[in-house]
Design a protein around this motif. Structure first.
Motif, PDB file in Angstrom:
ATOM      1  N   ALA A  62       0.837  -1.209   0.000  1.00 53.22           N
ATOM      2  CA  ALA A  62       0.000   0.000   0.000  1.00 53.22           C
ATOM      3  C   ALA A  62       0.867   1.252   0.000  1.00 53.22           C
ATOM      4  O   ALA A  62       0.651   2.187   0.764  1.00 53.22           O
ATOM      5  N   ASN A  63       1.871   1.260  -0.865  1.00 54.05           N
ATOM      6  CA  ASN A  63       2.760   2.422  -0.941  1.00 54.05           C
ATOM      7  C   ASN A  63       2.091   3.566  -1.689  1.00 54.05           C
ATOM      8  O   ASN A  63       0.926   3.484  -2.069  1.00 54.05           O
ATOM      9  N   GLY A  64       2.847   4.642  -1.921  1.00 50.23           N
ATOM     10  CA  GLY A  64       2.258   5.849  -2.478  1.00 50.23           C
ATOM     11  C   GLY A  64       1.696   5.717  -3.867  1.00 50.23           C
ATOM     12  O   GLY A  64       0.860   6.525  -4.272  1.00 50.23           O
ATOM     13  N   GLY A  65       2.144   4.727  -4.636  1.00 53.00           N
ATOM     14  CA  GLY A  65       1.584   4.480  -5.953  1.00 53.00           C
ATOM     15  C   GLY A  65       2.043   5.429  -7.035  1.00 53.00           C
ATOM     16  O   GLY A  65       1.593   5.330  -8.180  1.00 53.00           O
ATOM     17  N   GLN A  66       2.936   6.343  -6.713  1.00 57.60           N
ATOM     18  CA  GLN A  66       3.396   7.299  -7.711  1.00 57.60           C
ATOM     19  C   GLN A  66       4.564   6.719  -8.503  1.00 57.60           C
ATOM     20  O   GLN A  66       5.490   6.145  -7.942  1.00 57.60           O
ATOM     21  N   LEU A  67       4.497   6.882  -9.821  1.00 60.62           N
ATOM     22  CA  LEU A  67       5.614   6.555 -10.705  1.00 60.62           C
ATOM     23  C   LEU A  67       6.287   7.867 -11.072  1.00 60.62           C
ATOM     24  O   LEU A  67       5.964   8.509 -12.068  1.00 60.62           O
ATOM     25  N   SER A  68       7.223   8.264 -10.214  1.00 57.73           N
ATOM     26  CA  SER A  68       7.838   9.592 -10.313  1.00 57.73           C
ATOM     27  C   SER A  68       9.189   9.486 -10.992  1.00 57.73           C
ATOM     28  O   SER A  68      10.235   9.480 -10.341  1.00 57.73           O
ATOM     29  N   TYR A  69       9.176   9.394 -12.299  1.00 62.39           N
ATOM     30  CA  TYR A  69      10.406   9.143 -13.048  1.00 62.39           C
ATOM     31  C   TYR A  69      11.365  10.329 -13.014  1.00 62.39           C
ATOM     32  O   TYR A  69      12.569  10.153 -13.137  1.00 62.39           O
ATOM     33  N   ARG A  70      10.843  11.532 -12.845  1.00 63.66           N
ATOM     34  CA  ARG A  70      11.695  12.722 -12.873  1.00 63.66           C
ATOM     35  C   ARG A  70      11.871  13.369 -11.505  1.00 63.66           C
ATOM     36  O   ARG A  70      12.661  14.293 -11.360  1.00 63.66           O
ATOM     37  N   TYR A  71      11.138  12.919 -10.504  1.00 60.38           N
ATOM     38  CA  TYR A  71      11.255  13.473  -9.155  1.00 60.38           C
ATOM     39  C   TYR A  71      11.955  12.435  -8.289  1.00 60.38           C
ATOM     40  O   TYR A  71      11.334  11.636  -7.603  1.00 60.38           O
ATOM     41  N   VAL A  72      13.292  12.417  -8.368  1.00 58.08           N
ATOM     42  CA  VAL A  72      14.053  11.306  -7.798  1.00 58.08           C
ATOM     43  C   VAL A  72      15.137  11.763  -6.828  1.00 58.08           C
ATOM     44  O   VAL A  72      16.024  10.996  -6.485  1.00 58.08           O
ATOM     45  N   SER A  73      15.093  12.991  -6.378  1.00 58.87           N
ATOM     46  CA  SER A  73      16.168  13.507  -5.535  1.00 58.87           C
ATOM     47  C   SER A  73      16.297  12.679  -4.262  1.00 58.87           C
ATOM     48  O   SER A  73      15.321  12.508  -3.521  1.00 58.87           O
ATOM     49  N   PRO A  74      17.485  12.144  -3.970  1.00 58.16           N
ATOM     50  CA  PRO A  74      17.660  11.313  -2.767  1.00 58.16           C
ATOM     51  C   PRO A  74      17.551  12.145  -1.497  1.00 58.16           C
ATOM     52  O   PRO A  74      17.774  13.363  -1.499  1.00 58.16           O
ATOM     53  N   LEU A  75      17.208  11.467  -0.401  1.00 53.00           N
ATOM     54  CA  LEU A  75      17.056  12.146   0.881  1.00 53.00           C
ATOM     55  C   LEU A  75      18.359  12.773   1.349  1.00 53.00           C
ATOM     56  O   LEU A  75      18.364  13.867   1.931  1.00 53.00           O
ATOM     57  N   ALA A  76      19.486  12.106   1.106  1.00 51.32           N
ATOM     58  CA  ALA A  76      20.782  12.613   1.559  1.00 51.32           C
ATOM     59  C   ALA A  76      21.186  13.827   0.742  1.00 51.32           C
ATOM     60  O   ALA A  76      21.464  13.727  -0.449  1.00 51.32           O
ATOM     61  N   ASP A  77      21.207  15.009   1.358  1.00 53.11           N
ATOM     62  CA  ASP A  77      21.574  16.235   0.653  1.00 53.11           C
ATOM     63  C   ASP A  77      22.090  17.239   1.675  1.00 53.11           C
ATOM     64  O   ASP A  77      21.819  17.137   2.877  1.00 53.11           O
ATOM     65  N   ALA A  78      22.826  18.237   1.169  1.00 58.36           N
ATOM     66  CA  ALA A  78      23.301  19.309   2.036  1.00 58.36           C
ATOM     67  C   ALA A  78      22.088  20.001   2.672  1.00 58.36           C
ATOM     68  O   ALA A  78      21.090  20.271   2.015  1.00 58.36           O
ATOM     69  N   GLY A  79      22.171  20.283   3.939  1.00 57.68           N
ATOM     70  CA  GLY A  79      21.068  20.944   4.631  1.00 57.68           C
ATOM     71  C   GLY A  79      20.090  19.991   5.284  1.00 57.68           C
ATOM     72  O   GLY A  79      19.322  20.406   6.167  1.00 57.68           O
ATOM     73  N   VAL A  80      20.087  18.722   4.873  1.00 56.15           N
ATOM     74  CA  VAL A  80      19.139  17.771   5.444  1.00 56.15           C
ATOM     75  C   VAL A  80      19.388  17.525   6.937  1.00 56.15           C
ATOM     76  O   VAL A  80      18.426  17.445   7.714  1.00 56.15           O
ATOM     77  N   PRO A  81      20.656  17.407   7.402  1.00 63.34           N
ATOM     78  CA  PRO A  81      20.844  17.193   8.845  1.00 63.34           C
ATOM     79  C   PRO A  81      20.204  18.288   9.698  1.00 63.34           C
ATOM     80  O   PRO A  81      19.590  18.006  10.726  1.00 63.34           O
ATOM     81  N   LEU A  82      20.319  19.561   9.257  1.00 62.39           N
ATOM     82  CA  LEU A  82      19.707  20.654  10.017  1.00 62.39           C
ATOM     83  C   LEU A  82      18.186  20.572   9.950  1.00 62.39           C
ATOM     84  O   LEU A  82      17.489  20.761  10.962  1.00 62.39           O
ATOM     85  N   LYS A  83      17.652  20.275   8.761  1.00 58.40           N
ATOM     86  CA  LYS A  83      16.205  20.100   8.636  1.00 58.40           C
ATOM     87  C   LYS A  83      15.726  18.952   9.517  1.00 58.40           C
ATOM     88  O   LYS A  83      14.654  19.029  10.131  1.00 58.40           O
ATOM     89  N   ALA A  84      16.523  17.899   9.570  1.00 54.99           N
ATOM     90  CA  ALA A  84      16.136  16.726  10.355  1.00 54.99           C
ATOM     91  C   ALA A  84      15.980  17.080  11.831  1.00 54.99           C
ATOM     92  O   ALA A  84      15.071  16.585  12.503  1.00 54.99           O
ATOM     93  N   LEU A  85      16.841  17.942  12.339  1.00 52.75           N
ATOM     94  CA  LEU A  85      16.722  18.359  13.732  1.00 52.75           C
ATOM     95  C   LEU A  85      15.399  19.084  13.970  1.00 52.75           C
ATOM     96  O   LEU A  85      14.734  18.879  14.990  1.00 52.75           O
ATOM     97  N   ARG A  86      14.998  19.942  13.023  1.00 51.64           N
ATOM     98  CA  ARG A  86      13.718  20.637  13.157  1.00 51.64           C
ATOM     99  C   ARG A  86      12.552  19.649  13.075  1.00 51.64           C
ATOM    100  O   ARG A  86      11.586  19.755  13.829  1.00 51.64           O
ATOM    101  N   TRP A  87      12.657  18.693  12.144  1.00 50.99           N
ATOM    102  CA  TRP A  87      11.588  17.697  12.009  1.00 50.99           C
ATOM    103  C   TRP A  87      11.430  16.877  13.288  1.00 50.99           C
ATOM    104  O   TRP A  87      10.317  16.560  13.700  1.00 50.99           O
ATOM    105  N   LEU A  88      12.573  16.515  13.905  1.00 47.87           N
ATOM    106  CA  LEU A  88      12.521  15.684  15.098  1.00 47.87           C
ATOM    107  C   LEU A  88      11.868  16.406  16.274  1.00 47.87           C
ATOM    108  O   LEU A  88      11.308  15.777  17.174  1.00 47.87           O
ATOM    109  N   LEU A  89      11.934  17.751  16.279  1.00 48.95           N
ATOM    110  CA  LEU A  89      11.323  18.531  17.346  1.00 48.95           C
ATOM    111  C   LEU A  89       9.829  18.737  17.134  1.00 48.95           C
ATOM    112  O   LEU A  89       9.118  19.191  18.041  1.00 48.95           O
TER     113      LEU A  89
END
Length: 435
Positions: A62-89
């Motif tokens: 029951a996943n999202g069902g999207q076939l996103s051939y062009r929207y493939v940016s991986p989670l690991a990116d510059a700035g993600v660690p700082l965003k992750a801290l905000r998300w965790l709060l």
């Protein structure tokens, strides 16, 4: 089907004159089924091993069902660690972390942080875009040959919406003119998807629309392709069994061990999601996989509802919305909590609040069916394809949240490699040593 016993080993010094191999694919999700099909189409005799009674019961259910051939940016990116801290709060944030008591979790996180650099992310994204485009081509060919007609396929395009004006401005500035992607103002987003206005849409800063992106029922595709596979002249059958290890001669795997007996093979493809890591570890091959737990709701749609027509992704909240047949599929969240498929009531309540705020009239949320699944991910966000250091043991694993999207292209690549052909796309960044 009765498995062969390992004492009847084939002669691995040569293939038969036709180039046909006896192959075993482990895993009955969308990646395993598409791999088995591609190998059978390539002229090999294929056996599929799945521990569950039916196909597509894991991350394909029951996943999202999207076939996103062009929207493939991986989670690991510059700035993600700082965003992750905000998300965790944020208790309703898209990310949750809980130590699971394993060194594997910390190793994966350390490697993930090492990949959170702009240049690394750009290289990975380029390779994933190439894989996505190839997978789209392979899906079209699969449709022509397998005639999958019960998968709720639509091609409405994909709209990624942004809540923060500065985030939207940054992405819009990088969107090239004249390409498949278009930067849209708030009013243009509402024109292309009017149901966004049902919740007020005061939060909407703008969006990026990509034409040609598709949605489909991943579970239904896995099941129907399995039915087509059962009638394929090169398919030797499906074995319901737990894979328990491998028989090895020298530097080559020669059979799969299961709780139903041994399956002799010229090659074995690991496409069993998270189980692949434990199996590979038995023969000294370490796969850097970790489960990214995600949640979804499948809410029924009837005549009084106004669901989105296009596929929608809420960028900041990491939430996907897609109409699949007569249901609205809402998928979200990345929980790093180990091998845990239980449904957390607090996470489910947060998802309900999210969808009711964004699309209040889209579906019957009172009767939504919840689901939680584990997406096997590498630290880089790229899958691992190709042969391992142990000859005869092949990989098609680590697709993360894009297993449905990449499954068709990954299957073809692995089938070509097993057949002794070069990969149809460059594999740097898509192999075990790069993960």
């Amino acid at each position: 089907m009765t498995p062969s016993r390992v004492r009847n080993l084939p002669d691995h010094s040569r293939m038969n004159s036709s180039g046909m191999k006896q192959l075993v694919v482990i895993g009955g999700g969308v990646v395993g089924v598409t791999t088995a099909w591609a190998l059978a189409e390539a002229g090999h005799r294929v056996t599929l091993v799945e521990r569950e009674a039916t196909l597509g019961t894991g991350a394909s259910r029951a996943n999202g069902g999207q076939l996103s051939y062009r929207y493939v940016s991986p989670l690991a990116d510059a700035g993600v660690p700082l965003k992750a801290l905000r998300w965790l709060l944020d208790p309703d944030g898209p990310l949750r972390f809980k130590p699971d008591g394993t060194t594997a979790q910390w190793r994966w996180l350390a490697s993930f942080l090492a990949h959170c650099r702009g240049p690394v992310n750009r290289r990975t994204t380029e390779r994933l875009l190439e894989l996505g485009a190839f997978s789209q081509q392979c899906f079209g060919e699969l449709q022509r040959h397998a005639a999958l007609d019960a998968i709720a396929l639509r091609t409405p395009g994909k709209l990624v919406v942004y809540r923060k004006p500065e985030e939207f401005a940054r992405v819009a500035a990088r969107t090239p003119a004249g390409g498949p992607e278009r930067a849209l103002t708030r009013d243009e987003c509402l024109a292309i998807e009017p149901s966004l206005g049902d919740g007020g849409a005061q939060w909407l800063a703008g969006g990026i629309f990509t034409s040609g992106e598709a949605v489909a029922d991943c579970h239904a595709l896995s099941v129907q392709l399995g039915e087509r596979l059962a009638r394929h002249p090169n398919f030797r059958g499906r074995v319901k069994a737990n894979a328990t290890g491998f028989a090895v001669e020298g530097d080559r795997v020669v059979a799969l061990r299961t709780d139903q007996g041994d399956l002799v093979a010229d090659g074995i493809v690991l496409a069993a999601g998270l189980q692949s890591a434990a199996l590979a570890d038995l023969v000294g091959v370490r796969l850097p996989l970790y489960p990214l737990k995600g949640y979804s709701l499948s809410a029924p749609i009837n005549g009084v509802h106004r669901p989105p027509t296009v596929s929608v992704t809420d960028f900041e909240r990491k939430t996907l919305y897609a109409r699949i047949g007569d249901q609205l599929r809402v998928a979200a969240m990345v929980d790093l909590v180990g091998d845990d498929t239980s449904i957390d009531p607090k996470r489910l309540a947060a998802l309900q609040r999210n969808v009711r705020e964004t699309f209040p009239k889209a579906a019957d949320y009172e009767h939504a069916v919840p689901w939680a699944g584990l997406r096997p991910a590498t630290p880089s966000g790229a899958p691992m394809l190709g042969e391992t250091p142990l000859r005869g043991l092949w990989l098609n694993v680590g697709h993360g949240a894009l297993g449905f999207t990449f499954s068709f292209g990954s299957a073809r690549i692995v089938a070509d490699l097993v057949s002794g052909k070069p990969s149809p796309i460059a594999l740097d960044g898509l192999q075990l040593r790069a993960a």
